[in-house]
Design an enzyme around this catalytic site. Structure first.
Site, PDB file in Angstrom:
ATOM      1  CD  GLU A   1       5.412   8.996  -3.248  1.00 44.05           C
ATOM      2  OE1 GLU A   1       5.216   8.601  -2.072  1.00 44.05           O
ATOM      3  OE2 GLU A   1       4.909   8.427  -4.235  1.00 44.05           O
TER       4      GLU A   1
ATOM      5  CG  HIS B   1      -4.118  10.302 -11.252  1.00 42.56           C
ATOM      6  ND1 HIS B   1      -5.060   9.977 -10.299  1.00 42.56           N
ATOM      7  CD2 HIS B   1      -3.171   9.336 -11.176  1.00 42.56           C
ATOM      8  CE1 HIS B   1      -4.701   8.855  -9.699  1.00 42.56           C
ATOM      9  NE2 HIS B   1      -3.558   8.453 -10.207  1.00 42.56           N
TER      10      HIS B   1
HETATM   11  C1  TPP Z   1       1.912   8.400  -2.501  1.00 42.69           C
HETATM   12  C2  TPP Z   1       1.632   7.759  -3.800  1.00 42.69           C
HETATM   13  N1  TPP Z   1       2.651   7.529  -4.654  1.00 42.69           N
HETATM   14  C3  TPP Z   1       2.428   6.966  -5.854  1.00 42.69           C
HETATM   15  C4  TPP Z   1       1.175   6.610  -6.225  1.00 42.69           C
HETATM   16  C5  TPP Z   1       0.928   5.998  -7.595  1.00 42.69           C
HETATM   17  N2  TPP Z   1       0.421   4.644  -7.455  1.00 42.69           N
HETATM   18  C6  TPP Z   1      -0.906   4.390  -7.544  1.00 42.69           C
HETATM   19  S1  TPP Z   1      -1.242   2.794  -7.199  1.00 42.69           S
HETATM   20  C7  TPP Z   1       0.375   2.412  -7.002  1.00 42.69           C
HETATM   21  C8  TPP Z   1       0.758   1.027  -6.641  1.00 42.69           C
HETATM   22  C9  TPP Z   1       0.048   0.634  -5.416  1.00 42.69           C
HETATM   23  O1  TPP Z   1       0.400  -0.629  -4.999  1.00 42.69           O
HETATM   24  P1  TPP Z   1      -0.226  -1.292  -3.711  1.00 42.69           P
HETATM   25  O2  TPP Z   1      -0.133  -0.374  -2.551  1.00 42.69           O
HETATM   26  O3  TPP Z   1       0.386  -2.624  -3.551  1.00 42.69           O
HETATM   27  O4  TPP Z   1      -1.769  -1.401  -4.051  1.00 42.69           O
HETATM   28  P2  TPP Z   1      -2.493  -2.128  -5.271  1.00 42.69           P
HETATM   29  O5  TPP Z   1      -2.641  -1.106  -6.346  1.00 42.69           O
HETATM   30  O6  TPP Z   1      -1.677  -3.293  -5.689  1.00 42.69           O
HETATM   31  O7  TPP Z   1      -3.799  -2.526  -4.701  1.00 42.69           O
HETATM   32  C10 TPP Z   1       1.174   3.535  -7.178  1.00 42.69           C
HETATM   33  C11 TPP Z   1       2.642   3.561  -7.068  1.00 42.69           C
HETATM   34  C12 TPP Z   1       0.135   6.864  -5.311  1.00 42.69           C
HETATM   35  N3  TPP Z   1      -1.133   6.563  -5.604  1.00 42.69           N
HETATM   36  N4  TPP Z   1       0.391   7.434  -4.128  1.00 42.69           N
END
Ligand code: TPP
Lengths: 352, 348
Positions: B83, B150
């Site tokens: 971000e 959220h």
């Molecule tokens: C700082 C932040 N930005 C955006 C999000 C929204 N978000 C939740 S899960 C996710 C994807 C996460 O991917 P990854 O780190 O690969 O973990 P996974 O969910 O695949 O275990 C996003 C973009 C967040 N939780 N935190």
């Protein structure tokens, strides 16, 4: 997608006594059953909030968490409920949390896998922002070092979360101060819809460890014992004063990002290949059967036990009351005592 | 207390496609926002979008579904989860003449870009004279059982930063017209889309690609004589419902929708108070140092001689938004709370 995952070289050697091997099977099968049943309840409209499936990644979650001792701490994400269950969360309270009830670990203040149990299982109560707990694990690890305690902190995040600045800050800091911490990346190949190649430009996350001056390994997250052995090595190194390590454990997220997501962006053949050939639960079960550690009857019995525990958990959750609306402002400050009755809490603050 | 209803799968994520206008030209808030983005992208090649999962996936709530196909990956950029750099990228490219619109998957994650927002975006122009036509948009607000991370209403954080306009529309047509104005504005604008409204509220929305709504102009949504309810975002809908109910009981409430929370349209607010002499300020942002506090202070300061009763406020306590339905319902101002507050004021 090229994933340089490989089978454990020492697949014939049993790294643990049979009882513990069986316990690993229990956690793998519990995770799978829980995940499938909760998704079904969610789809039927019987489960509030959100679900973040860890299916396909059970080898990573059980493998890393099983390498920890009770006094070690775990800093997980939304995806890592299986690791928290392995670390010792009580299924009943977990389920009460999903249904927003007072007996949930957050007492209805949060839902689903945004859960934790600092005074019991020693896990950080998950926050969404990624990877927000990485810097916090630095603080816990520093505390162990400062006090000369033989504990280790372990933090988990996804592949996508490694794009965030604080991931890099935490790794760097931990190496500068040689802290007893293990950094785990659950590389399930997708961050929501974003594939690995849109998150980082290097072939592996593990190789980034070199830039921070710590060991890094990439393991097959679909083979729990390979994950366990790598985690055990890193945890014990940290415990002996050897500083931090990075573990990248590769598998595939079988389900969507959350319950609502059909994940059509994941190539069908990739998913089918993983489900057919790289199922961490089935692979391990077959391994134990081949070794003669369990019989088919043992497995059936284990499954029956898990299903019974799930039903008990579900009943417990639905019987648990909703929090009193009038209590909404309680628990913000230590002094109101709202959290003092938490098991293991012992009143007052840890520091005080 | 086991009777509370729970909305299954209501964490606010958008599972279904975005949808379209109805035959008679009505659009949801979601569709209206997408139309604004689409039209501004068609109109001005300097406008581009960036954010997590906005391209291939079409965004967590499907606001940008179909945009990648039409505008291509140079103008619809899927970003890493970073971000600070999303904001930094927007700022740097704006300095070079682009007009970026950055999506935050949830407004909650704006805090992960806080320094670039409050230090760079908010303060750059004042010291340098370099315009930063940047729009930051994202789904905010609670009431959808999505808990602490959220559901946030971050408008006070950014209104407080000083150099960012903060818009919180309540209706589809306003959302469309205000987002278009935001994109054409040469200043930084934060555009907060209340996720409770996304698919719930539908109305006719202008087709004219140059139909704009002015920033910093509030709107009287419902005329009334006895009490003014000053509010914005999802609370506008609750206030309107409460006013409707009270009409039958013989109490006439006026509802003023701020639409932009910073800079504030004081004039429309004060005009309403002059008419009704009683003010209830309702906000979904926190009570302490929240938007409602600022509005209430403005009224007390500038309309004191018109007031027949102390200014009343309804806002949640400064706490993380809780998950459990019993707690979230107690946390957020409800229609019944607004009704009671209006009744109390009108009795003065
Ligand atoms: C700082 C932040 N930005 C955006 C999000 C929204 N978000 C939740 S899960 C996710 C994807 C996460 O991917 P990854 O780190 O690969 O973990 P996974 O969910 O695949 O275990 C996003 C973009 C967040 N939780 N935190």
């Amino acid at each position: 997608m090229a994933t340089k995952v490989h089978r454990a070289a020492k697949a014939d050697a049993r790294p643990l006594p049979d009882e513990r091997l069986k316990e690993i099977l229990y956690f793998l099968k519990l995770a799978r059953y829980f995940d499938e049943r909760m998704e079904a309840l969610y789809r039927q409209g019987r489960l509030p909030g959100a679900i973040y499936s860890g299916r396909g990644q059970e080898g990573t979650h059980v493998g890393v968490a099983y390498a920890l001792e009770p006094g070690d701490s775990l800093f997980p994400t939304h995806r890592d409920l299986t690791a928290q269950l392995t670390k010792g969360l009580d299924l009943k309270r977990v389920m009460a949390q999903f249904w927003g009830r007072i007996d949930g670990y957050t007492r209805g203040r949060d839902g689903n896998s945004h859960i934790g149990d600092w005074y019991g299982a020693k896990t950080f109560t998950v926050m969404s922002h990624l990877p927000i707990a990485y810097p916090v694990a630095v603080g816990a690890a520093w505390a162990y070092k400062r006090r000369g305690e033989p504990h280790v902190a372990m933090a988990i995040c996804g592949d996508g979360a490694t794009s965030n600045g604080r991931w890099h800050e935490a790794l760097n800091w931990s190496a500068v101060f040689q802290l007893p911490v293990v950094w785990v990346v659950n590389n399930n190949q997708y961050a929501y819809s974003t594939p690995n190649e849109r998150e980082f430009p290097v072939p592996t996350i593990a190789e980034r460890a070199a830039a921070y001056g710590m060991p890094g390994v990439r393991v097959d997250g679909t083979y729990v014992l390979e994950v366990y052995e790598a985690a055990k090595e890193a945890v014990e190194r940290a415990r002996q004063g050897g500083g931090p390590s990075l573990i990248e454990s590769v598998s595939l997220r079988w389900r969507g990002h959350a319950g609502h997501d059909p994940a059509t962006y994941v190539p069908k053949d990739l998913l089918e290949r993983y489900m057919a050939e790289r199922d961490p639960v089935r692979t391990y079960e077959e391994q134990l059967l081949a070794w003669g550690v369990v019989t088919k009857e043992d497995v059936a019995e284990l499954q029956a036990r898990i299903e019974r525990e799930f039903e008990e958990g579900h009943e417990f959750a639905l019987a648990s009351p909703f929090p009193e609306p009038g209590d909404v402002t309680k628990g913000l400050w230590v002094e109101d005592g709202y959290w003092r009755s938490e098991p293991g809490r012992g009143g007052g603050t840890e520091a005080g | 207390m086991t009777t509370a209803t729970v909305e299954a799968g209501a964490a606010g994520h958008g599972a279904e496609p975005r949808g379209k206008r109805t035959e008679d030209g009505q659009a949801t808030y979601l569709v209206a926002i997408a139309e604004a983005l689409w039209e501004e992208m068609e109109r001005d090649d300097r406008v581009y979008l960036l954010g997590e999962d906005i391209g291939v996936y079409g965004g967590a709530f499907k606001v940008t579904e179909g945009f990648l196909d039409r505008f291509g990956p140079d103008r619809v950029i899927d970003t890493p989860i970073a971000e600070e750099t999303i904001v930094g990228m927007a700022v740097g490219s704006a300095m070079e003449g682009f007009r970026p619109v950055a999506e935050f998957q949830y407004a909650d994650f704006m805090s992960s870009g806080f320094d670039e927002i409050t230090t760079v975006l908010a303060r750059y122009h004042y010291r340098s004279g370099v315009p930063l036509p940047v729009v930051l948009r994202g789904p905010s607000g609670g009431g959808v059982r999505a808990s602490s991370f959220h559901s946030i209403n971050p408008e006070p954080w950014f209104a407080h930063a000083g150099g960012i306009k903060v818009i919180c529309p309540a209706f589809p047509a306003d959302a469309k017209g205000l987002l278009k104005s935001a994109i054409r504005d040469d200043n930084p604008v934060m555009f907060l889309e209340h996720k409770w409204i996304y698919r719930r509220i539908k109305e006719p929305v202008p087709d004219d690609p140059d139909a704009l709504e002015p920033i910093s102009v509030a709107r009287v949504r419902r005329e009334g004589r006895d009490v003014s309810v000053i509010t914005y975002g999802a609370m506008v809908h609750k206030a309107l419902e409460a006013a409707e109910e009270l009409e039958r009981a013989g109490i006439s409430a006026e509802v003023v929708d701020l639409r932009t929370v910073y800079p504030l349209d004081e004039e429309t607010v004060l005009r309403s108070i002059e008419k009704t002499s009683r003010a209830l300020v309702v906000s979904e942002s926190y009570r302490f140092v929240g938007i409602g506090a600022e509005v209430a202070a403005t009224i007390a300061e500038k309309a004191f001689e018109h007031l027949d009763a102390p200014v009343a406020r309804l806002s949640p306590p400064n706490l993380p938004v809780p998950f459990s339905p019993t707690l979230e319902d107690a946390f957020l101002p409800q229609v019944a709370d607004i009704r009671t507050a209006i009744e109390r004021l009108s009795a003065w």
